[in-house]
Design a protein around this motif. Structure first.
Motif, PDB file in Angstrom:
ATOM      1  N   ALA A  22       0.837  -1.204   0.000  1.00 64.80           N
ATOM      2  CA  ALA A  22       0.000   0.000   0.000  1.00 64.80           C
ATOM      3  C   ALA A  22       0.872   1.255   0.000  1.00 64.80           C
ATOM      4  N   SER A  23       1.923   1.267   0.835  1.00 64.08           N
ATOM      5  CA  SER A  23       2.719   2.491   0.908  1.00 64.08           C
ATOM      6  C   SER A  23       3.454   2.731  -0.408  1.00 64.08           C
ATOM      7  N   LYS A  24       3.873   1.662  -1.068  1.00 60.98           N
ATOM      8  CA  LYS A  24       4.519   1.827  -2.375  1.00 60.98           C
ATOM      9  C   LYS A  24       3.519   2.438  -3.389  1.00 60.98           C
ATOM     10  N   MET A  25       2.280   1.981  -3.276  1.00 56.88           N
ATOM     11  CA  MET A  25       1.228   2.507  -4.162  1.00 56.88           C
ATOM     12  C   MET A  25       1.021   4.010  -3.914  1.00 56.88           C
ATOM     13  N   PHE A  26       0.903   4.388  -2.634  1.00 60.04           N
ATOM     14  CA  PHE A  26       0.632   5.786  -2.298  1.00 60.04           C
ATOM     15  C   PHE A  26       1.806   6.682  -2.725  1.00 60.04           C
ATOM     16  N   THR A  27       3.044   6.180  -2.530  1.00 63.33           N
ATOM     17  CA  THR A  27       4.224   6.971  -2.910  1.00 63.33           C
ATOM     18  C   THR A  27       4.232   7.195  -4.421  1.00 63.33           C
ATOM     19  N   ALA A  28       3.968   6.130  -5.174  1.00 62.84           N
ATOM     20  CA  ALA A  28       3.998   6.253  -6.637  1.00 62.84           C
ATOM     21  C   ALA A  28       2.977   7.295  -7.102  1.00 62.84           C
ATOM     22  N   LEU A  29       1.799   7.292  -6.493  1.00 63.86           N
ATOM     23  CA  LEU A  29       0.769   8.255  -6.895  1.00 63.86           C
ATOM     24  C   LEU A  29       1.163   9.675  -6.476  1.00 63.86           C
ATOM     25  N   ALA A  30       1.731   9.791  -5.261  1.00 61.11           N
ATOM     26  CA  ALA A  30       2.138  11.113  -4.776  1.00 61.11           C
ATOM     27  C   ALA A  30       3.222  11.698  -5.673  1.00 61.11           C
ATOM     28  N   ASP A  31       4.157  10.858  -6.135  1.00 52.85           N
ATOM     29  CA  ASP A  31       5.234  11.346  -7.006  1.00 52.85           C
ATOM     30  C   ASP A  31       4.690  11.949  -8.291  1.00 52.85           C
ATOM     31  N   GLU A  32       3.500  11.535  -8.687  1.00 51.27           N
ATOM     32  CA  GLU A  32       2.887  12.090  -9.900  1.00 51.27           C
ATOM     33  C   GLU A  32       1.922  13.223  -9.551  1.00 51.27           C
ATOM     34  N   GLY A  33       1.873  13.580  -8.275  1.00 49.71           N
ATOM     35  CA  GLY A  33       0.986  14.676  -7.860  1.00 49.71           C
ATOM     36  C   GLY A  33      -0.487  14.295  -7.863  1.00 49.71           C
ATOM     37  N   ILE A  34      -0.767  12.978  -7.734  1.00 52.74           N
ATOM     38  CA  ILE A  34      -2.173  12.541  -7.742  1.00 52.74           C
ATOM     39  C   ILE A  34      -2.680  12.451  -6.305  1.00 52.74           C
ATOM     40  N   ASN A  35      -3.704  13.215  -6.014  1.00 54.93           N
ATOM     41  CA  ASN A  35      -4.247  13.237  -4.663  1.00 54.93           C
ATOM     42  C   ASN A  35      -5.213  12.066  -4.444  1.00 54.93           C
ATOM     43  N   ILE A  36      -5.076  11.398  -3.299  1.00 51.28           N
ATOM     44  CA  ILE A  36      -5.960  10.267  -2.988  1.00 51.28           C
ATOM     45  C   ILE A  36      -7.106  10.771  -2.124  1.00 51.28           C
ATOM     46  N   ARG A  37      -8.332  10.464  -2.524  1.00 48.94           N
ATOM     47  CA  ARG A  37      -9.488  10.947  -1.751  1.00 48.94           C
ATOM     48  C   ARG A  37      -9.993   9.914  -0.756  1.00 48.94           C
TER      49      ARG A  37
ATOM     50  N   LYS B 190      -6.197  -6.790  -2.010  1.00 51.06           N
ATOM     51  CA  LYS B 190      -6.276  -5.592  -2.866  1.00 51.06           C
ATOM     52  C   LYS B 190      -6.167  -4.296  -2.058  1.00 51.06           C
ATOM     53  N   VAL B 191      -5.706  -3.263  -2.737  1.00 53.02           N
ATOM     54  CA  VAL B 191      -5.763  -1.915  -2.171  1.00 53.02           C
ATOM     55  C   VAL B 191      -6.422  -1.042  -3.227  1.00 53.02           C
ATOM     56  N   SER B 192      -7.462  -0.299  -2.829  1.00 51.80           N
ATOM     57  CA  SER B 192      -8.152   0.587  -3.776  1.00 51.80           C
ATOM     58  C   SER B 192      -8.032   2.028  -3.315  1.00 51.80           C
ATOM     59  N   VAL B 193      -7.936   2.932  -4.297  1.00 49.49           N
ATOM     60  CA  VAL B 193      -7.971   4.355  -3.970  1.00 49.49           C
ATOM     61  C   VAL B 193      -8.972   5.042  -4.891  1.00 49.49           C
ATOM     62  N   VAL B 194      -9.563   6.108  -4.384  1.00 45.92           N
ATOM     63  CA  VAL B 194     -10.421   6.944  -5.224  1.00 45.92           C
ATOM     64  C   VAL B 194      -9.643   8.214  -5.544  1.00 45.92           C
ATOM     65  N   VAL B 195      -9.612   8.579  -6.835  1.00 45.51           N
ATOM     66  CA  VAL B 195      -8.924   9.807  -7.256  1.00 45.51           C
ATOM     67  C   VAL B 195      -9.859  10.577  -8.198  1.00 45.51           C
ATOM     68  N   ASP B 196      -9.453  11.818  -8.554  1.00 45.69           N
ATOM     69  CA  ASP B 196     -10.232  12.568  -9.553  1.00 45.69           C
ATOM     70  C   ASP B 196     -10.222  11.786 -10.862  1.00 45.69           C
TER      71      ASP B 196
ATOM     72  N   GLU C 299      -6.150   7.554 -16.207  1.00 45.88           N
ATOM     73  CA  GLU C 299      -5.149   6.902 -17.076  1.00 45.88           C
ATOM     74  C   GLU C 299      -3.753   7.030 -16.489  1.00 45.88           C
ATOM     75  N   LEU C 300      -3.425   8.254 -16.007  1.00 45.37           N
ATOM     76  CA  LEU C 300      -2.092   8.479 -15.449  1.00 45.37           C
ATOM     77  C   LEU C 300      -1.867   7.568 -14.242  1.00 45.37           C
ATOM     78  N   ALA C 301      -2.871   7.452 -13.385  1.00 47.02           N
ATOM     79  CA  ALA C 301      -2.727   6.623 -12.184  1.00 47.02           C
ATOM     80  C   ALA C 301      -2.540   5.153 -12.558  1.00 47.02           C
ATOM     81  N   VAL C 302      -3.309   4.684 -13.538  1.00 49.44           N
ATOM     82  CA  VAL C 302      -3.195   3.270 -13.940  1.00 49.44           C
ATOM     83  C   VAL C 302      -1.791   3.014 -14.499  1.00 49.44           C
ATOM     84  N   ARG C 303      -1.337   3.901 -15.388  1.00 46.51           N
ATOM     85  CA  ARG C 303       0.001   3.713 -15.986  1.00 46.51           C
ATOM     86  C   ARG C 303       1.084   3.779 -14.919  1.00 46.51           C
TER      87      ARG C 303
END
Ligand code: ADP
Ligand code: ASP
Ligand code: MG
Length: 408
Positions: A359-374, A382-388, A393-397
């Protein structure tokens, strides 16, 4: 003699030419000495066209009548495929859901299969006919036509395979198997030759539409392996994915794939009293309206007040928001708001059970792209996040790359 159940989806039967191709493939399997039961979807676009007709006539009309209309798409395809088989000297007989006696409950538009009277078809099978069965439809106890929800032909196929004790259940579609994520979004997604039913269940429930979730539930419950393959491959020995019991899979991977879903909407009620009964008041009103809730988050209380956020299917958004705002008022809430431009992204993998840090690896990867997790939710695998939604597409890639899924 083996019994094979094959299902062909909408694009696979999207034109008379495609139906002829399917007929040739079915005949090849038959000629190899197998008994073959074929389940077909409506031709691609047809179910959407029927929905548009309904909406243009009476969108709030009776669910029973809507299912009468929706079930016609598959009825056309069973007839066409049977005619195509006949034209190449392969005897076939078509069956609608009710002729095949696929019994369901009466939850129109999302009915569940409760049983199949397999003997209805036994005679024809023994006589050597290929049986062509309409997917996505059944009949309730009162004889009403029902439909099984979008993508429901997959479930018809698995249920028939279970009822007929088939040797294999083959799902033919427009991709040659299950990939680490939707190959339409990540072009270098990796093909998965073999994976566990439980992982597939989680992928499907998190939005991977390659198999309908209820089909995987059925397969899981009755231990029926599913093979996903492409109807666009020339021969019969192309790539495929076998989805089977986890015990039959030797290696367990940490992250199997990335699933996503843009069908949800988020609702929040702010400043409600933090006391027993509030959550049940809020969610009770939503469930009384038959609306399913997915993720739920309650904030830490501040001066005796708390915020409550949850997600529902986007189709239910307007109704759920109205109900929430009304309940909020009676609870003295400060505000109620919603957003239907969200997306849920999930990473799924059986190996997460025994490994921390995913989970922390997932959150770091998203944060590095400036994607905010809601919102965040987790289960064993599984780990799921809700984003804008704009970040989908950016989050999936990003996650596909972070977990090196292009190199598996
Ligand atoms: P059918 O009409 O044959 O039922 P669907 O459109 O329902 O086909 O399912 C196949 C589609 O599922 C593929 O074209 C692909 O875009 C999508 N898909 C989503 N996630 C995945 C995944 N992980 N692997 C393969 N396909 C996926
Ligand atoms: N025709 C239905 C749909 O489009 C069922 C299916 O294709 O599985 O959802
Ligand atoms: Mg489908």
């Amino acid at each position: 003699m083996s019994l094979i159940v094959q299902k062909y989806g909408g694009t696979s039967v999207g034109s008379p030419e495609r139906i002829q191709e399917v007929a040739k493939r079915v005949k090849r399997w038959r000629d190899k000495g197998n008994n073959v039961v074929v389940v077909v979807s409506a031709m691609s676009g047809e179910t959407n066209r029927l929905i548009e007709l309904i909406n243009a006539t009476n969108p709030t009309g009776t669910a029973r009548e809507k299912d009468v209309i929706l079930s016609t798409g598959e009825q056309v395809t069973i007839g066409l495929l049977s005619l195509a088989l006949e034209s190449i000297d392969c005897s076939a007989r078509s069956y609608t859901g009710s002729q095949a006696n696929i019994r369901t409950d009466n939850a129109f538009s999302k009915a569940r299969i409760s049983g199949i009277d397999e003997c209805k078809m036994c005679d024809d099978l023994e006589k050597g006919y290929v049986l062509v069965v309409a997917g996505f439809q059944g009949v309730d106890n009162e004889g009403n036509i029902t439909t099984l929800g979008r993508g429901g032909s997959d479930t018809t196929a698995v249920a028939l395979a279970v009822a007929l004790k088939a040797d294999e259940c083959q799902i033919y579609t427009d991709v040659d198997g299950v990939y680490t994520t939707d190959p339409r979004v990540v072009s270098n997604a990796s093909h998965i030759p073999k994976m566990g039913l439980e992982e597939m269940l989680e992928m499907a429930s998190q939005g991977s539409k390659v198999l309908q979730i209820r089909a995987v539930e059925f397969a899981y419950k009755y231990n029926m392996p599913i093979r996903v393959l492409s109807s666009f491959d020339e021969g019969d020995d192309g790539k495929s994915t076998l989805v089977t019991r986890e015990e039959d899979i030797m290696e367990e991977v940490l992250v199997r794939g990335v699933a996503f879903n843009r069908d949800e909407a988020q609702l929040t009620v702010e400043g409600v009293p933090d006391q027993p009964g509030v959550a049940s008041n809020i969610l009770g009103a939503i469930s009384d309206a038959n609306i399913e809730v997915d993720m739920i988050v309650q904030n830490v209380s501040n001066e005796g007040l708390t915020d409550f956020t949850f997600t529902v299917h986007r189709n239910d958004y307007d109704q759920a928001k109205k109900i929430l705002c009304e309940t909020g008022k009676t609870l003295g809430a400060k505000a109620c708001r919603g957003d239907d431009k969200i997306a849920k992204i999930s990473i799924v993998g059986g190996g997460m059970r025994s490994h921390a840090g995913v989970a922390s690896k997932m959150f770091t990867a998203l944060a590095d792209e400036g994607i905010n997790i809601r919102m965040i939710s987790t289960s064993e695998i599984k780990v799921s996040v809700v984003v804008d939604e704009k970040y989908l597409e950016l989050a999936v890639r990003t996650l596909h790359e972070a977990f090196e899924l292009d190199t598996v």
